[in-house]
Design an enzyme around this catalytic site. Structure first.
Site, PDB file in Angstrom:
ATOM      1  N   ALA A  65       0.854  -1.198   0.000  1.00  0.00           N
ATOM      2  CA  ALA A  65       0.000   0.000   0.000  1.00  0.00           C
ATOM      3  C   ALA A  65       0.883   1.239   0.000  1.00  0.00           C
ATOM      4  O   ALA A  65       1.959   1.247   0.609  1.00  0.00           O
ATOM      5  CB  ALA A  65      -0.877  -0.002   1.245  1.00  0.00           C
ATOM      6  N   GLY A 110       0.861  -5.447   0.396  1.00  0.00           N
ATOM      7  CA  GLY A 110       0.009  -5.520  -0.793  1.00  0.00           C
ATOM      8  C   GLY A 110       0.774  -5.910  -2.046  1.00  0.00           C
ATOM      9  O   GLY A 110       0.183  -6.432  -2.994  1.00  0.00           O
ATOM     10  N   GLU A 113       0.764  -9.541  -1.903  1.00  0.00           N
ATOM     11  CA  GLU A 113      -0.624  -9.961  -2.149  1.00  0.00           C
ATOM     12  C   GLU A 113      -0.970  -9.878  -3.642  1.00  0.00           C
ATOM     13  O   GLU A 113      -1.676 -10.736  -4.180  1.00  0.00           O
ATOM     14  CB  GLU A 113      -1.583  -9.093  -1.344  1.00  0.00           C
ATOM     15  CG  GLU A 113      -1.438  -9.306   0.147  1.00  0.00           C
ATOM     16  CD  GLU A 113      -2.443  -8.467   0.914  1.00  0.00           C
ATOM     17  OE1 GLU A 113      -3.535  -8.976   1.199  1.00  0.00           O
ATOM     18  OE2 GLU A 113      -2.142  -7.296   1.204  1.00  0.00           O
ATOM     19  N   GLU A 133       2.014  -6.582   7.610  1.00  0.00           N
ATOM     20  CA  GLU A 133       0.850  -5.779   8.019  1.00  0.00           C
ATOM     21  C   GLU A 133       0.573  -5.784   9.529  1.00  0.00           C
ATOM     22  O   GLU A 133       0.189  -4.756  10.091  1.00  0.00           O
ATOM     23  CB  GLU A 133      -0.415  -6.243   7.281  1.00  0.00           C
ATOM     24  CG  GLU A 133      -0.486  -5.767   5.837  1.00  0.00           C
ATOM     25  CD  GLU A 133       0.123  -6.727   4.832  1.00  0.00           C
ATOM     26  OE1 GLU A 133       0.935  -7.598   5.232  1.00  0.00           O
ATOM     27  OE2 GLU A 133      -0.202  -6.614   3.645  1.00  0.00           O
TER      28      GLU A 133
END
Ligand code: COA
Length: 260
Positions: A65, A110, A113, A133
């Protein structure tokens, strides 16, 4: 201003490059939306056989992110972002073509991910991967908890998600998190394209049937999965490429596939 994400075509391969090296190719909302647009464009083009997703520069595939953008977001905007991850990125595991993450550098949060949303992953030597995270007071929110557990098993997933520890390429390979490591003498993008030459040059109907059948094993019980495999086989049996392949074997030559 950078383009955020670049799309190039090389024959039947599409190359998608996250292009914000100054922010370690982090995922801003606009970047995620652009990825969604690219997915829709590629999904409408039946000539695409392979999509390779990589990062610009030699440091990062994607640092997750965009934490600078996140600092200015309220809780409702974060919820919208989580929904955008799901709606804009799912094409990577549901399109008719194979998606491959070519990890040229760090893949964190992310970023990992995003790589897990792809069908396959390859990585340069010496990169760092992880899901940090929980150290930031959240959990992976772009499908990471679900995809990593399905890929490497619950206990290995819990180790990575609960500790947030960062691992290197060799451990990622041993865990099955990446399929292969590309030696540092080669670019990971070129390595990925060479790895998948048999897909880009293969019989399109069979390649697609195989992709959909293996993906279906994720969610179908065995009997339903066997029925689905049979239905996909029928599509191959009805194809001209299947007859051409048999003729080519008899005539000791390479088959010429037409996609029919
Ligand atoms: N979002 C936005 N910007 C990021 C970023 C992120 N996730 N990760 C790195 N950057 C920016 C840095 O702020 C820095 O910009 P600045 O020089 O303007 O401050 C630039 O990218 C380079 O980062 P830097 O930390 O100086 O480089 P590094 O090579 O020492 O380390 C990382 C690179 C990716 C290992 C490190 O930046 C990092 O750990 N980032 C956080 C990753 C993370 O926790 N992601 C999960 C989010 S859920």
């Amino acid at each position: 201003m950078s383009e955020l994400v670049r799309l190039e075509r090389r024959g039947t391969a599409a190359i998608v490059t996250l292009d914000r090296p100054e922010r370690m190719n982090a995922l801003s909302l606009a970047t995620v939306q652009r990825l969604g647009e690219i997915g829709r464009e590629l999904g409408a083009d039946p000539s695409v056989r392979v999509c390779v997703l990589t990062g610009a520069g030699d440091k990062a595939f994607c640092a997750g992110a965009d934490l600078k953008e996140r600092q200015g977001m309220g809780r409702e905007q974060v919820r919208d972002m989580l929904s955008a991850y799901r709606s804009e990125l799912s094409w990577l595991s549901s399109s008719d073509f194979v998606s491959v993450a070519a990890l040229n550098g760090v893949a964190l949060g992310g970023g990992l991910e995003l790589a897990l949303t792809c069908d396959l992953r390859c990585a340069s030597e010496g990169i760092t991967l992880g899901l940090p995270e929980t150290g930031l007071g959240i959990i992976p929110g772009a499908g990471g908890t679900q995809r990593i557990a399905r890929l490497v098993g619950e206990a290995r997933a819990l180790d990575l998600v609960l500790t947030g520890r960062r691992i290197g390429t060799a451990e990622a390979l041993a865990l099955g998190l990446v399929n292969r490591v590309i030696p540092s003498t080669e670019s990971v993008l070129e390595g990925a394209l060479i790895w998948l030459e048999s897909v880009t040059d293969g019989a399109p109907i069979a390649q697609r049937a195989a992709l959909l059948a293996v993906r279906a094993a994720r969610y179908l019980p065995l009997e339903a999965g066997l029925d689905y495999e049979r239905a996909q086989y029928e599509l191959c049996l009805a194809s001209e490429d299947r007859d051409e392949a048999l003729r080519a074997v008899a005539e000791k030559r390479k088959p010429i596939f037409t996609g029919r």
